[in-house]
Write an enzyme that holds these catalytic residues in place. Structure first.
Site, short mmCIF file in Angstrom:
data_model
loop_
_atom_site.label_atom_id
_atom_site.label_comp_id
_atom_site.label_asym_id
_atom_site.label_seq_id
_atom_site.Cartn_x
_atom_site.Cartn_y
_atom_site.Cartn_z
N HIS A 92 14.38 -9.77 -0.83
CA HIS A 92 14.96 -11.10 -0.65
C HIS A 92 16.40 -11.05 -0.12
O HIS A 92 16.86 -12.00 0.50
CB HIS A 92 14.89 -11.86 -1.97
N GLN A 130 9.10 -7.59 2.63
CA GLN A 130 9.15 -7.22 1.21
C GLN A 130 9.77 -8.31 0.33
O GLN A 130 10.09 -8.06 -0.82
CB GLN A 130 9.97 -5.92 1.06
N ASP A 131 9.94 -9.52 0.84
CA ASP A 131 10.56 -10.60 0.05
C ASP A 131 9.56 -11.09 -1.00
O ASP A 131 8.54 -11.68 -0.68
CB ASP A 131 10.97 -11.76 0.96
N PRO A 132 9.87 -10.89 -2.30
CA PRO A 132 8.94 -11.32 -3.33
C PRO A 132 9.00 -12.82 -3.61
O PRO A 132 8.05 -13.39 -4.14
CB PRO A 132 9.39 -10.53 -4.57
N HIS A 133 10.10 -13.47 -3.22
CA HIS A 133 10.26 -14.91 -3.48
C HIS A 133 9.64 -15.77 -2.39
O HIS A 133 9.07 -16.82 -2.67
CB HIS A 133 11.75 -15.26 -3.64
#
Length: 112
Positions: A89, A58-61
């Protein structure tokens, strides 16, 4: 259904924010500048030790498909672990959730 309540998530984010209070802003500036201007891809094939690459689904970066997965393919003898975390993140605040995998990876090193 989420594993953490809103209150638990709020505490996690608050703890992360408090860590940043003691951080020197110039450390961040120079670390960011160095990481933005340094390409490690040409040297990844030189790594000879075992490597554990940890990513968060689920890390958007740094989504695994753009970061961890390609890196794992460039490093021989690497292992890739993609964890789930509602913190995205900030998932590294939950390393206890992958303690079995961490212990298993570290058990492969010789103490001598």
């Amino acid at each position: 259904m989420r594993a953490k309540t809103n209150e638990e998530l709020s505490c996690e984010f608050e703890e992360f924010g408090n860590e940043m209070i003691e951080t020197d802003i110039y450390d961040l500036k120079y670390c960011n500048r160095a990481s933005m201007n340094f390409n490690v891809e040409d040297d990844l094939d030189k790594i000879k030790s075992k490597v554990l690459i940890i990513a968060c689904k689920q890390d958007p970066h740094f989504p695994p498909e753009l970061d961890a997965i390609p890196m794992s393919e460039m490093i021989e003898n690497s292992e890739l672990l993609i964890m789930d975390s509602e913190l995205g993140h900030l998932c590294f605040n939950e390393l206890e959730n992958i303690s079995y995998e961490l212990k298993d990876f570290l058990s492969g090193f010789d103490d001598s």
